[in-house]
Design an enzyme around this catalytic site. Structure first.
Site, PDB file in Angstrom:
ATOM      1  N   PHE A 122       0.851  -1.184   0.000  1.00 35.16           N
ATOM      2  CA  PHE A 122       0.000   0.000   0.000  1.00 35.16           C
ATOM      3  C   PHE A 122       0.890   1.239   0.000  1.00 35.16           C
ATOM      4  O   PHE A 122       1.742   1.386   0.890  1.00 35.16           O
ATOM      5  CB  PHE A 122      -0.892  -0.031   1.243  1.00 35.16           C
ATOM      6  CG  PHE A 122      -1.867   1.101   1.326  1.00 35.16           C
ATOM      7  CD1 PHE A 122      -2.981   1.134   0.492  1.00 35.16           C
ATOM      8  CD2 PHE A 122      -1.689   2.127   2.243  1.00 35.16           C
ATOM      9  CE1 PHE A 122      -3.890   2.178   0.571  1.00 35.16           C
ATOM     10  CE2 PHE A 122      -2.599   3.173   2.334  1.00 35.16           C
ATOM     11  CZ  PHE A 122      -3.699   3.192   1.497  1.00 35.16           C
ATOM     12  N   ALA A 123       0.695   2.131  -0.951  1.00 37.09           N
ATOM     13  CA  ALA A 123       1.595   3.274  -1.081  1.00 37.09           C
ATOM     14  C   ALA A 123       0.844   4.599  -0.952  1.00 37.09           C
ATOM     15  O   ALA A 123       0.207   5.055  -1.913  1.00 37.09           O
ATOM     16  CB  ALA A 123       2.331   3.195  -2.414  1.00 37.09           C
ATOM     17  N   THR A 125       2.242   7.162   1.834  1.00 35.24           N
ATOM     18  CA  THR A 125       3.180   8.111   2.437  1.00 35.24           C
ATOM     19  C   THR A 125       4.183   8.694   1.438  1.00 35.24           C
ATOM     20  O   THR A 125       4.673   7.998   0.550  1.00 35.24           O
ATOM     21  CB  THR A 125       3.939   7.395   3.575  1.00 35.24           C
ATOM     22  OG1 THR A 125       2.978   6.892   4.494  1.00 35.24           O
ATOM     23  CG2 THR A 125       4.916   8.303   4.291  1.00 35.24           C
ATOM     24  N   GLY A 130       3.328  12.547   5.682  1.00 30.65           N
ATOM     25  CA  GLY A 130       3.332  11.409   6.603  1.00 30.65           C
ATOM     26  C   GLY A 130       2.014  11.419   7.367  1.00 30.65           C
ATOM     27  O   GLY A 130       1.001  10.903   6.883  1.00 30.65           O
ATOM     28  N   ASP A 239      -8.850   2.398   8.707  1.00 31.62           N
ATOM     29  CA  ASP A 239      -9.709   2.028   9.853  1.00 31.62           C
ATOM     30  C   ASP A 239      -9.811   0.505   9.961  1.00 31.62           C
ATOM     31  O   ASP A 239      -9.881  -0.050  11.060  1.00 31.62           O
ATOM     32  CB  ASP A 239     -11.128   2.601   9.685  1.00 31.62           C
ATOM     33  CG  ASP A 239     -11.195   4.105   9.939  1.00 31.62           C
ATOM     34  OD1 ASP A 239     -10.232   4.659  10.497  1.00 31.62           O
ATOM     35  OD2 ASP A 239     -12.225   4.715   9.575  1.00 31.62           O
ATOM     36  N   ARG A 242      -5.948  -1.009  11.003  1.00 33.79           N
ATOM     37  CA  ARG A 242      -5.245  -0.659  12.256  1.00 33.79           C
ATOM     38  C   ARG A 242      -5.348  -1.722  13.349  1.00 33.79           C
ATOM     39  O   ARG A 242      -4.374  -1.921  14.089  1.00 33.79           O
ATOM     40  CB  ARG A 242      -5.702   0.720  12.755  1.00 33.79           C
ATOM     41  CG  ARG A 242      -5.080   1.828  11.926  1.00 33.79           C
ATOM     42  CD  ARG A 242      -5.449   3.224  12.352  1.00 33.79           C
ATOM     43  NE  ARG A 242      -4.835   4.166  11.430  1.00 33.79           N
ATOM     44  CZ  ARG A 242      -5.459   5.183  10.850  1.00 33.79           C
ATOM     45  NH1 ARG A 242      -6.740   5.419  11.101  1.00 33.79           N
ATOM     46  NH2 ARG A 242      -4.811   5.978  10.022  1.00 33.79           N
ATOM     47  N   GLN A 278       9.143  -9.671  44.975  1.00 31.28           N
ATOM     48  CA  GLN A 278       7.834  -9.065  44.702  1.00 31.28           C
ATOM     49  C   GLN A 278       7.901  -7.952  43.638  1.00 31.28           C
ATOM     50  O   GLN A 278       6.981  -7.797  42.831  1.00 31.28           O
ATOM     51  CB  GLN A 278       7.226  -8.525  45.998  1.00 31.28           C
ATOM     52  CG  GLN A 278       5.743  -8.288  45.853  1.00 31.28           C
ATOM     53  CD  GLN A 278       5.109  -7.822  47.136  1.00 31.28           C
ATOM     54  OE1 GLN A 278       5.608  -6.899  47.780  1.00 31.28           O
ATOM     55  NE2 GLN A 278       4.016  -8.438  47.512  1.00 31.28           N
ATOM     56  N   GLU A 363       0.970   3.291  10.301  1.00 32.95           N
ATOM     57  CA  GLU A 363      -0.504   3.260  10.163  1.00 32.95           C
ATOM     58  C   GLU A 363      -1.178   4.302  11.060  1.00 32.95           C
ATOM     59  O   GLU A 363      -2.214   4.057  11.678  1.00 32.95           O
ATOM     60  CB  GLU A 363      -1.049   1.848  10.395  1.00 32.95           C
ATOM     61  CG  GLU A 363      -0.627   0.949   9.245  1.00 32.95           C
ATOM     62  CD  GLU A 363      -1.537  -0.223   8.953  1.00 32.95           C
ATOM     63  OE1 GLU A 363      -2.702  -0.174   9.354  1.00 32.95           O
ATOM     64  OE2 GLU A 363      -1.053  -1.155   8.296  1.00 32.95           O
ATOM     65  N   THR A 365       0.487   7.726  13.443  1.00 33.11           N
ATOM     66  CA  THR A 365       1.211   7.836  14.721  1.00 33.11           C
ATOM     67  C   THR A 365       0.172   7.863  15.843  1.00 33.11           C
ATOM     68  O   THR A 365      -0.981   8.268  15.636  1.00 33.11           O
ATOM     69  CB  THR A 365       2.037   9.138  14.801  1.00 33.11           C
ATOM     70  OG1 THR A 365       1.126  10.248  14.793  1.00 33.11           O
ATOM     71  CG2 THR A 365       3.024   9.273  13.656  1.00 33.11           C
TER      72      THR A 365
HETATM   73  N1  CAA Z   1     -13.733   7.412   7.344  1.00 38.78           N
HETATM   74  C1  CAA Z   1     -14.386   8.003   6.315  1.00 38.78           C
HETATM   75  N2  CAA Z   1     -14.084   9.246   5.859  1.00 38.78           N
HETATM   76  C2  CAA Z   1     -13.101   9.905   6.485  1.00 38.78           C
HETATM   77  C3  CAA Z   1     -12.366   9.360   7.565  1.00 38.78           C
HETATM   78  C4  CAA Z   1     -12.723   8.047   7.986  1.00 38.78           C
HETATM   79  N3  CAA Z   1     -12.071   7.451   8.995  1.00 38.78           N
HETATM   80  N4  CAA Z   1     -11.445  10.256   7.968  1.00 38.78           N
HETATM   81  C5  CAA Z   1     -11.579  11.329   7.188  1.00 38.78           C
HETATM   82  N5  CAA Z   1     -12.585  11.122   6.295  1.00 38.78           N
HETATM   83  C6  CAA Z   1     -13.086  12.061   5.271  1.00 38.78           C
HETATM   84  C7  CAA Z   1     -13.614  13.332   5.912  1.00 38.78           C
HETATM   85  O1  CAA Z   1     -14.965  13.173   6.300  1.00 38.78           O
HETATM   86  C8  CAA Z   1     -13.441  14.314   4.803  1.00 38.78           C
HETATM   87  O2  CAA Z   1     -14.464  14.114   3.873  1.00 38.78           O
HETATM   88  P1  CAA Z   1     -15.135  15.328   3.030  1.00 38.78           P
HETATM   89  O3  CAA Z   1     -14.240  15.587   1.879  1.00 38.78           O
HETATM   90  O4  CAA Z   1     -16.449  14.797   2.634  1.00 38.78           O
HETATM   91  O5  CAA Z   1     -15.225  16.491   3.961  1.00 38.78           O
HETATM   92  C9  CAA Z   1     -12.128  13.874   4.128  1.00 38.78           C
HETATM   93  O6  CAA Z   1     -11.970  12.486   4.484  1.00 38.78           O
HETATM   94  C10 CAA Z   1     -10.933  14.639   4.617  1.00 38.78           C
HETATM   95  O7  CAA Z   1     -10.864  14.477   6.015  1.00 38.78           O
HETATM   96  P2  CAA Z   1     -10.087  15.444   6.961  1.00 38.78           P
HETATM   97  O8  CAA Z   1     -10.461  16.863   6.634  1.00 38.78           O
HETATM   98  O9  CAA Z   1     -10.265  14.988   8.363  1.00 38.78           O
HETATM   99  O10 CAA Z   1      -8.585  15.208   6.464  1.00 38.78           O
HETATM  100  P3  CAA Z   1      -7.228  15.773   6.996  1.00 38.78           P
HETATM  101  O11 CAA Z   1      -6.412  16.185   5.851  1.00 38.78           O
HETATM  102  O12 CAA Z   1      -7.453  16.751   8.106  1.00 38.78           O
HETATM  103  O13 CAA Z   1      -6.477  14.456   7.601  1.00 38.78           O
HETATM  104  C11 CAA Z   1      -5.977  12.674   9.126  1.00 38.78           C
HETATM  105  C12 CAA Z   1      -6.997  13.664   8.545  1.00 38.78           C
HETATM  106  C13 CAA Z   1      -6.854  11.768   9.950  1.00 38.78           C
HETATM  107  C14 CAA Z   1      -4.925  13.312  10.019  1.00 38.78           C
HETATM  108  C15 CAA Z   1      -5.261  11.883   7.982  1.00 38.78           C
HETATM  109  O14 CAA Z   1      -4.340  12.684   7.309  1.00 38.78           O
HETATM  110  C16 CAA Z   1      -4.570  10.635   8.505  1.00 38.78           C
HETATM  111  O15 CAA Z   1      -5.201   9.594   8.696  1.00 38.78           O
HETATM  112  N6  CAA Z   1      -3.220  10.681   8.750  1.00 38.78           N
HETATM  113  C17 CAA Z   1      -2.486   9.478   9.131  1.00 38.78           C
HETATM  114  C18 CAA Z   1      -1.931   8.817   7.915  1.00 38.78           C
HETATM  115  C19 CAA Z   1      -1.649   7.366   8.116  1.00 38.78           C
HETATM  116  O16 CAA Z   1      -2.280   6.661   8.887  1.00 38.78           O
HETATM  117  N7  CAA Z   1      -0.667   6.850   7.377  1.00 38.78           N
HETATM  118  C20 CAA Z   1      -0.386   5.474   7.391  1.00 38.78           C
HETATM  119  C21 CAA Z   1       0.339   5.083   6.142  1.00 38.78           C
HETATM  120  S1  CAA Z   1       0.159   3.389   5.746  1.00 38.78           S
HETATM  121  C22 CAA Z   1       1.266   2.561   6.700  1.00 38.78           C
HETATM  122  O17 CAA Z   1       1.842   3.093   7.618  1.00 38.78           O
HETATM  123  C23 CAA Z   1       1.384   1.105   6.402  1.00 38.78           C
HETATM  124  C24 CAA Z   1       2.629   0.441   6.846  1.00 38.78           C
HETATM  125  O18 CAA Z   1       3.716   0.892   6.642  1.00 38.78           O
HETATM  126  C25 CAA Z   1       2.515  -0.873   7.489  1.00 38.78           C
END
Ligand code: CAA
Length: 385
Positions: A122-123, A125, A130, A239, A242, A278, A363, A365
């Site tokens: 999954f790409a 970042t 980040g 979601d 995680r 203990q 996934e 922070t």
């Molecule tokens: N479910 C459904 N919709 C969602 C949602 C969710 N959980 N979270 C946000 N949305 C929707 C919002 O409702 C919004 O929709 P609209 O356009 O209709 O308004 C849209 O998405 C944008 O949402 P936000 O305004 O909240 O977005 P944001 O830019 O403020 O960012 C954030 C929110 C939660 C911080 C997000 O940037 C985030 O999740 N950051 C973390 C990134 C992450 O987890 N990276 C992991 C990479 S993968 C990895 O790590 C794998 C690995 O190596 C093993």
């Protein structure tokens, strides 16, 4: 503790434990030392049909969903979380396809993923995106017959080893998070290459690498879901995935706790095993309490997802945060109980402590996920008003 697993789930958990103990345990230290991708273990997992536990039956899987995936990840992580994440990252890479792919895409790609013939990744970042995932810069410009991808993805788990990539790129730069789309990109596509391979503190047997796209033409039919929905799909996919990181943390902590109890029973100081002290007993008891609480949260979040619930953002984030913070504490305490030898590479807890750190980072922070949880709290409160 009764976890109310059905017979199928219990069988999957037992099989994963057997593979971990028979195949992974003898090689985990060497693979960590050499930073070598665990291809032989991926083959063992494939032979045991592990890559299909979460994939729906109509595509050749077992159809046991998120909980079964968590059980496998937990058991593999109990022995080596670096090997577990190579397995779990393939699941993450295939989730967008399972959840939003067309029938044709699923038939074409899941048939290889389900039997472990090809790994997925999954790409999302990038170096400037980040925690702020909406700030991605990789573009996908529409041309006749497809999209031209340009940009660089960073820290991609399974990068270079996987053959099927879900890539999030901007199809409409001016529209922010509503301008992102998801694409399936195959490894040998012209214009797609691999950059820097990271040298990491922990999970060293897993691959973490840059993906580089230079005028890479991806066919139109490889877009997953609707154009412009890539960011929202990503949020929902994360979601779902995680709890898998929570399971990684639970397995890791379980391995560390078992090692610490064993050692405390054998290690004689002041003429007695240190487990009779203990202060040590209370450390072990606290490790056990926290671990059990985390396991229950992870299983509950996974079951909520499998139940078909519509919103599980909060449960999923809470399980990941709690379990990963717990794993960092438990593995650190395990090293403490081992004392001086715990700090040495001859014993497994040193590696477990190094491996635990990433679970608080990837996934999402734990800081960003606390923001997500707080935002869900605010939404619920607004609905009550
Ligand atoms: N479910 C459904 N919709 C969602 C949602 C969710 N959980 N979270 C946000 N949305 C929707 C919002 O409702 C919004 O929709 P609209 O356009 O209709 O308004 C849209 O998405 C944008 O949402 P936000 O305004 O909240 O977005 P944001 O830019 O403020 O960012 C954030 C929110 C939660 C911080 C997000 O940037 C985030 O999740 N950051 C973390 C990134 C992450 O987890 N990276 C992991 C990479 S993968 C990895 O790590 C794998 C690995 O190596 C093993």
């Amino acid at each position: 503790m009764e976890y109310f697993l059905n017979e199928q789930q219990k069988a999957i958990k037992r099989l994963a434990r057997t593979i971990a103990e028979e195949k992974i345990l003898p090689v985990r230290a060497e693979l960590d030392e050499r930073e070598e991708f665990p291809w032989a273990i991926m083959k063992d997992l494939a032979d045991a049909d592990m890559f299909g536990v979460f994939i729906p039956e109509e595509y050749g899987g077992v159809g046991e969903g998120c909980l079964a995936l968590c059980l496998v990840v937990e058991e593999l992580s109990r022995v080596c979380s670096s090997i577990a994440i190579s397995f779990a990252a393939s699941a993450l890479g295939s989730l967008p396809l399972i959840m939003y792919g067309t029938e044709e895409q699923k038939r074409k790609y899941l048939s290889d993923i389900v039997c472990g013939k090809r790994l997925a990744a999954f790409a999302l970042t990038e170096s400037t995106a980040g925690s702020d995932a909406g700030a991605i810069k990789t573009t996908a410009n529409q041309v006749e017959g497809g999209y031209i991808l340009n940009g660089t993805k960073q820290f991609i788990t399974n990068g270079g080893e996987a053959e099927i990539y879900t890539v999030i790129a901007l199809t409409n730069k001016g529209k922010g998070t509503r301008g992102a789309s998801a694409f399936l990109v195959e490894k040998d596509t012209p214009g797609f290459s691999f950059g820097r391979k990271e040298k990491k503190m922990g999970i060293r047997a897993s691959s973490t690498r840059e993906l580089v796209f230079e005028d890479c033409l991806v066919p139109e039919e490889n877009m997953i879901g609707r154009g412009g929905m890539g960011f929202i799909m990503t949020m929902i996919v994360l979601d779902c995935s995680r709890p898998g990181i929570g399971a990684q943390a639970v397995g890791l902590a379980q391995g560390a706790l078992e090692a610490a109890v064993d050692y405390a029973q054998q290690r004689i100081q002041f003429e007695h095993p240190i487990i009779s002290i203990q202060a040590v007993q209370h450390m072990l008891a606290d490790m056990d309490i926290q671990l059990e609480a985390a396991r229950l949260m992870v299983y509950a979040a996974a079951r909520t997802i499998d139940s078909g619930a519509r919103n599980f953002t909060e449960e999923s984030a809470m399980a990941k945060v709690f379990a990963s913070d717990m794993a960092m504490r438990v593995t650190t305490d395990a090293v403490q109980i081992f004392g001086g030898v715990g700090y040495m590479r001859d014993y497994p807890v040193e590696k477990m402590m190094r491996d635990a750190k990433i679970t608080q980072i990837y996934e999402g922070t734990n800081q960003v996920l606390r923001n997500v949880i707080a935002s869900e709290l605010r939404k619920r409160n607004a609905m009550r008003e």
